[in-house]
Design a protein around this motif. Sequence first.
Motif, mmCIF file in Angstrom:
data_model
loop_
_atom_site.group_PDB
_atom_site.id
_atom_site.type_symbol
_atom_site.label_atom_id
_atom_site.label_comp_id
_atom_site.label_asym_id
_atom_site.label_seq_id
_atom_site.Cartn_x
_atom_site.Cartn_y
_atom_site.Cartn_z
ATOM 1 N N LEU A 90 0.826 -1.203 0.000
ATOM 2 C CA LEU A 90 0.000 0.000 0.000
ATOM 3 C C LEU A 90 0.865 1.259 0.000
ATOM 4 O O LEU A 90 0.587 2.221 -0.724
ATOM 5 C CB LEU A 90 -0.931 -0.015 1.213
ATOM 6 C CG LEU A 90 -1.886 1.175 1.362
ATOM 7 C CD1 LEU A 90 -2.823 1.247 0.155
ATOM 8 C CD2 LEU A 90 -2.690 1.057 2.650
ATOM 9 N N LYS A 91 1.930 1.232 0.805
ATOM 10 C CA LYS A 91 2.839 2.382 0.859
ATOM 11 C C LYS A 91 3.513 2.615 -0.491
ATOM 12 O O LYS A 91 3.670 3.756 -0.936
ATOM 13 C CB LYS A 91 3.899 2.160 1.945
ATOM 14 C CG LYS A 91 3.357 2.298 3.358
ATOM 15 C CD LYS A 91 4.456 2.048 4.390
ATOM 16 C CE LYS A 91 3.901 2.184 5.811
ATOM 17 N NZ LYS A 91 4.940 1.908 6.838
ATOM 18 N N ARG A 92 3.935 1.508 -1.155
ATOM 19 C CA ARG A 92 4.566 1.635 -2.472
ATOM 20 C C ARG A 92 3.594 2.213 -3.498
ATOM 21 O O ARG A 92 3.966 3.052 -4.325
ATOM 22 C CB ARG A 92 5.102 0.277 -2.946
ATOM 23 C CG ARG A 92 6.395 -0.149 -2.266
ATOM 24 C CD ARG A 92 7.101 -1.235 -3.059
ATOM 25 N NE ARG A 92 6.305 -2.454 -3.125
ATOM 26 C CZ ARG A 92 6.371 -3.436 -2.237
ATOM 27 N NH1 ARG A 92 7.192 -3.335 -1.206
ATOM 28 N NH2 ARG A 92 5.631 -4.515 -2.374
ATOM 29 N N ARG A 93 2.351 1.742 -3.447
ATOM 30 C CA ARG A 93 1.337 2.251 -4.377
ATOM 31 C C ARG A 93 1.084 3.733 -4.143
ATOM 32 O O ARG A 93 0.979 4.529 -5.087
ATOM 33 C CB ARG A 93 0.040 1.466 -4.231
ATOM 34 C CG ARG A 93 0.120 0.056 -4.803
ATOM 35 C CD ARG A 93 -1.158 -0.717 -4.562
ATOM 36 N NE ARG A 93 -1.075 -2.078 -5.071
ATOM 37 C CZ ARG A 93 -2.010 -3.001 -4.880
ATOM 38 N NH1 ARG A 93 -3.100 -2.695 -4.188
ATOM 39 N NH2 ARG A 93 -1.865 -4.221 -5.379
ATOM 40 N N ILE A 94 0.979 4.102 -2.870
ATOM 41 C CA ILE A 94 0.771 5.522 -2.552
ATOM 42 C C ILE A 94 1.945 6.357 -3.046
ATOM 43 O O ILE A 94 1.768 7.448 -3.593
ATOM 44 C CB ILE A 94 0.568 5.698 -1.028
ATOM 45 C CG1 ILE A 94 -0.754 5.065 -0.587
ATOM 46 C CG2 ILE A 94 0.609 7.173 -0.648
ATOM 47 C CD1 ILE A 94 -0.959 5.036 0.910
#
Length: 362
Positions: A90-94
């Motif tokens: 999720l952090k990478r996508r954000i």
Amino acid sequence: MNENKTGNFIKNLRTENNLTQDDLAVKIPISRQAISKWEKGKSSPAPDVLNKLSEIFNVSINELLAGERIKSIEQNNNTQLLIYKQNSKLKRRIMLVSLFLILISSIFVYYFITTYNKIKVYTINATYDEINITSGVLVKTTKKIYFNIGEINSKIDINDLELYYIGKDSKKHIIYSCKNCDSLFISLIDYKGYNAYFEFSKLDFIINNMYLTINEKTDNLNIKLKIKEDFSNNDFFQNKDIPNTQENIINIEIRNDYEKLINQITKKYKKENDGYIYKQKNKQNEIEIIFLDNTINLELKTKNKNENWILNTLSNSINYTDNEKLDFIYDKRNDICLDGDCKNKQEIIEKFYKIIEQSLSK
């Protein structure tokens, strides 16, 4: 080993298997009092007793020492690991979405700074007694200005022309002039920073104070040009309601025709400095064609004759001279003879295009 935790674990295992302390003491074998001490956390089983308890309750020695089933610990760890991985994704996508938005914003800002409202088109017209100026155009980009005075229709004989503007110092600043003009055709291409006819930073002031002086035999006529903004690229979205007038259709057709021709020239001709050139010389004639700044200049020399064509692809006008004497200037777009004798224009223009085609076929 945590004796309290291990003791509670043994007690839970015993009750799960419906065993009393006496029953478990018989199975090991060991005293009931020893089992009571384990379950109260006052002592712990010896290693050999741990092996026996492992067999009775079908658990591992490590689980007895840990005071809980190892499987539940691994499951909990796996759950935590899964949550960690999902959070990382999720952090990478954000982060990727944020970088993409920053990139789009940067492109938009760059476009806004370098392009937005930087291209403007002005129409040029004027009327003074028996003189009418129509169909003139001025185009301003970030690096160039294209100026075409348009059609000067006059019932009087014109000797001299002078294009200028009145500066803030109240002085005349000459842009273009000619004496005993062979042609009333004024077409200029200006480059930013190169001895410019028009100061780019002062263009708004200049176009509001621009004049054309026409000199006839007995008098000078000072005509103020009416220069009006017709287009500016200040729309974020394309206007869907642009009418398909005949003039728009003609301009599109002209641009498409010349784009194809210019594309062929830039591929076939030799590049020199900012332009493209073609030369041919034989016993019968000598041909030189130069394409520079949207203008095609063709010169044909024979033993008895020198001919020259100048085609302006922006204004769609052609200038023809024979032995350095002006023959005509013809506006192809509006089918108007601007100057000279256009009686044989069709034959002369066809000759021009035939020479161009021959040069491109070699």
